[in-house]
Design a protein around this motif. Structure first.
Motif, PDB file in Angstrom:
ATOM      1  N   THR A 122       0.813  -1.222   0.000  1.00 41.33           N
ATOM      2  CA  THR A 122       0.000   0.000   0.000  1.00 41.33           C
ATOM      3  C   THR A 122       0.846   1.271   0.000  1.00 41.33           C
ATOM      4  N   PRO A 123       1.872   1.405   0.878  1.00 40.03           N
ATOM      5  CA  PRO A 123       2.697   2.627   0.812  1.00 40.03           C
ATOM      6  C   PRO A 123       3.411   2.803  -0.527  1.00 40.03           C
ATOM      7  N   LEU A 124       3.933   1.708  -1.097  1.00 41.59           N
ATOM      8  CA  LEU A 124       4.620   1.822  -2.390  1.00 41.59           C
ATOM      9  C   LEU A 124       3.654   2.271  -3.486  1.00 41.59           C
ATOM     10  N   THR A 125       2.396   1.821  -3.394  1.00 43.22           N
ATOM     11  CA  THR A 125       1.411   2.212  -4.398  1.00 43.22           C
ATOM     12  C   THR A 125       1.048   3.687  -4.260  1.00 43.22           C
ATOM     13  N   PHE A 126       0.868   4.142  -3.021  1.00 47.64           N
ATOM     14  CA  PHE A 126       0.562   5.553  -2.805  1.00 47.64           C
ATOM     15  C   PHE A 126       1.707   6.448  -3.266  1.00 47.64           C
ATOM     16  N   LEU A 127       2.946   5.972  -3.075  1.00 48.23           N
ATOM     17  CA  LEU A 127       4.120   6.754  -3.459  1.00 48.23           C
ATOM     18  C   LEU A 127       4.574   6.454  -4.884  1.00 48.23           C
ATOM     19  N   GLY A 128       3.808   5.650  -5.599  1.00 48.70           N
ATOM     20  CA  GLY A 128       4.193   5.236  -6.942  1.00 48.70           C
ATOM     21  C   GLY A 128       3.501   5.984  -8.057  1.00 48.70           C
ATOM     22  N   GLY A 129       2.962   7.166  -7.757  1.00 45.20           N
ATOM     23  CA  GLY A 129       2.331   7.963  -8.792  1.00 45.20           C
ATOM     24  C   GLY A 129       0.876   7.642  -9.030  1.00 45.20           C
ATOM     25  N   SER A 130       0.216   7.000  -8.058  1.00 47.76           N
ATOM     26  CA  SER A 130      -1.203   6.677  -8.232  1.00 47.76           C
ATOM     27  C   SER A 130      -2.060   7.931  -8.284  1.00 47.76           C
ATOM     28  N   PHE A 131      -1.687   8.962  -7.498  1.00 49.62           N
ATOM     29  CA  PHE A 131      -2.500  10.169  -7.404  1.00 49.62           C
ATOM     30  C   PHE A 131      -1.801  11.400  -7.967  1.00 49.62           C
ATOM     31  N   TYR A 132      -0.633  11.207  -8.556  1.00 50.62           N
ATOM     32  CA  TYR A 132       0.095  12.345  -9.108  1.00 50.62           C
ATOM     33  C   TYR A 132       1.086  11.842 -10.144  1.00 50.62           C
ATOM     34  N   SER A 133       1.582  12.753 -10.938  1.00 53.81           N
ATOM     35  CA  SER A 133       2.651  12.435 -11.884  1.00 53.81           C
ATOM     36  C   SER A 133       3.987  12.703 -11.202  1.00 53.81           C
ATOM     37  N   ILE A 134       4.940  11.800 -11.384  1.00 51.57           N
ATOM     38  CA  ILE A 134       6.231  12.007 -10.726  1.00 51.57           C
ATOM     39  C   ILE A 134       6.962  13.213 -11.312  1.00 51.57           C
ATOM     40  N   PHE A 190      15.374  15.591  -7.431  1.00 54.51           N
ATOM     41  CA  PHE A 190      15.957  14.583  -6.547  1.00 54.51           C
ATOM     42  C   PHE A 190      14.950  13.476  -6.236  1.00 54.51           C
ATOM     43  N   TRP A 191      13.711  13.861  -5.892  1.00 57.16           N
ATOM     44  CA  TRP A 191      12.704  12.867  -5.532  1.00 57.16           C
ATOM     45  C   TRP A 191      12.200  12.102  -6.749  1.00 57.16           C
ATOM     46  N   GLN A 192      12.303  12.699  -7.911  1.00 57.12           N
ATOM     47  CA  GLN A 192      11.982  11.943  -9.124  1.00 57.12           C
ATOM     48  C   GLN A 192      12.937  10.765  -9.289  1.00 57.12           C
ATOM     49  N   GLY A 193      14.226  11.022  -9.035  1.00 55.33           N
ATOM     50  CA  GLY A 193      15.207   9.945  -9.116  1.00 55.33           C
ATOM     51  C   GLY A 193      14.981   8.874  -8.079  1.00 55.33           C
ATOM     52  N   VAL A 194      14.638   9.283  -6.851  1.00 52.12           N
ATOM     53  CA  VAL A 194      14.370   8.320  -5.785  1.00 52.12           C
ATOM     54  C   VAL A 194      13.149   7.473  -6.113  1.00 52.12           C
ATOM     55  N   THR A 195      12.110   8.105  -6.661  1.00 55.05           N
ATOM     56  CA  THR A 195      10.862   7.411  -6.971  1.00 55.05           C
ATOM     57  C   THR A 195      11.068   6.317  -8.005  1.00 55.05           C
ATOM     58  N   LEU A 196      12.038   6.478  -8.882  1.00 55.91           N
ATOM     59  CA  LEU A 196      12.277   5.471  -9.925  1.00 55.91           C
ATOM     60  C   LEU A 196      12.751   4.144  -9.350  1.00 55.91           C
ATOM     61  N   PHE A 197      13.157   4.110  -8.081  1.00 54.22           N
ATOM     62  CA  PHE A 197      13.524   2.856  -7.438  1.00 54.22           C
ATOM     63  C   PHE A 197      12.293   2.124  -6.896  1.00 54.22           C
ATOM     64  N   ASN A 198      11.142   2.766  -6.972  1.00 55.30           N
ATOM     65  CA  ASN A 198       9.891   2.135  -6.549  1.00 55.30           C
ATOM     66  C   ASN A 198       9.333   1.338  -7.724  1.00 55.30           C
ATOM     67  N   PRO A 199       9.258   0.008  -7.638  1.00 57.42           N
ATOM     68  CA  PRO A 199       8.796  -0.791  -8.791  1.00 57.42           C
ATOM     69  C   PRO A 199       7.354  -0.523  -9.170  1.00 57.42           C
ATOM     70  N   VAL A 200       6.535  -0.071  -8.207  1.00 54.91           N
ATOM     71  CA  VAL A 200       5.126   0.177  -8.502  1.00 54.91           C
ATOM     72  C   VAL A 200       4.962   1.339  -9.484  1.00 54.91           C
ATOM     73  N   VAL A 201       5.931   2.258  -9.517  1.00 53.44           N
ATOM     74  CA  VAL A 201       5.883   3.380 -10.465  1.00 53.44           C
ATOM     75  C   VAL A 201       5.738   2.863 -11.889  1.00 53.44           C
ATOM     76  N   TYR A 202       6.465   1.807 -12.222  1.00 53.42           N
ATOM     77  CA  TYR A 202       6.447   1.275 -13.574  1.00 53.42           C
ATOM     78  C   TYR A 202       5.108   0.618 -13.894  1.00 53.42           C
ATOM     79  N   LEU A 203       4.501  -0.014 -12.892  1.00 51.16           N
ATOM     80  CA  LEU A 203       3.199  -0.652 -13.102  1.00 51.16           C
ATOM     81  C   LEU A 203       2.115   0.398 -13.332  1.00 51.16           C
ATOM     82  N   VAL A 204       2.075   1.407 -12.461  1.00 50.72           N
ATOM     83  CA  VAL A 204       1.065   2.457 -12.567  1.00 50.72           C
ATOM     84  C   VAL A 204       1.257   3.249 -13.864  1.00 50.72           C
TER      85      VAL A 204
END
Length: 253
Positions: free
Chosen positions: A176-188, A194-208
């Motif tokens: 659930t936290p990875l999904t919320f932080l994976g661009g479900s409610f916003y565009s990265i 800096f946080w765009q680069g960090v977010t790319l390590f979240n695998p859920v970003v690619y799914l969403v």
């Protein structure tokens, strides 16, 4: 492959869903509808568009993916954990059925339930916002691949867990936290560099991102990267399940 035991496991799991229809279907649909009301109406009135798409429509793929990930993991983990908890799994393991057929039965049922829920929520979303699916075949492909992959992850969690508290640990504290932080409610792209680069390590970003692309043709990462990430995770889950049955991890008394 012997289809009779696969069908028996599959139908037993689907029957359990019919017995708990309120918890298995109605509750996730109502919860997701509340997200539409809160985020789509309250926040959507302050954010006009993202990437040329209204905010209410923009969050639909993310909300479907949020439900898909959590329900796939929960359904599959409980499906295999309950036989462990009751001790009936030893009868299953001693029956003339292969490990592959066991996995197909449990994972297939969990993935089916998640996909059906995804379709119901997609239909429900049309009541709140106008929707168009630009790439319907890709949308179904992302839906199926994600449901199967995370159902296998849930199967692994169900075997690993020793109690109901551990069963809910990964969905609540990781998925659930990875999904919320994976661009479900916003565009990265809205984040600082800096946080765009960090977010790319979240695998859920690619799914969403890949799932959203199938709706509107916009994505935060390339579609190739999204498909590659899903297939890679699928292979990791397959390898882990094969290792579990080969070694008997958490299956032998």
């Amino acid at each position: 492959m012997n289809l009779y035991p696969v069908r028996a496991i599959y139908m037993a799991e689907m029957m359990r869903t019919r017995r708990t229809l309120l918890q298995s279907v109605v509750s996730p649909v109502i919860s997701t509808s509340l997200y539409f009301v809160v985020f789509g109406a309250a926040i959507g009135s302050r954010i006009e568009q993202i990437g040329g798409v209204s905010y209410g429509a923009f969050i639909v793929p993310g909300l479907i993916m949020l439900m898909l990930l959590t329900q796939s993991v929960s359904n599959a983990s409980f499906g295999i954990f309950f036989p462990k908890f009751s001790g009936s799994i030893y009868e299953l393991l001693s029956a003339p059925i292969s490990f592959f057929e066991i996995v197909v039965g449990y994972v297939g049922a969990a993935a089916t339930k998640s996909v059906l829920l995804g379709v119901i929520i997609l239909a429900t979303a049309r009541l709140f916002v106008p929707l168009e699916v630009a790439h319907p075949v890709w949308m179904l492909l992302f839906l199926l691949l994600t449901a199967v992959t995370f159902s296998m992850l849930g199967f692994i969690i169900g075997i690993w867990a020793d109690g109901f508290d551990q069963l809910q640990l990964v969905p609540l504290l990781v998925i659930t936290p990875l999904t919320f932080l994976g661009g479900s409610f916003y565009s990265i792209d809205m984040l600082p560099p800096f946080w765009q680069g960090v977010t790319l390590f979240n695998p859920v970003v690619y799914l969403v991102s890949g799932f959203r692309w199938s709706f509107y043709g916009i994505s935060d990462v390339s579609v190739v990267a999204s498909v590659t990430m899903i297939l890679l995770f699928l292979l990791v889950c397959l390898a882990t399940i094969a290792w579990i049955f080969r070694t008997g991890y958490r299956l032998k008394p």
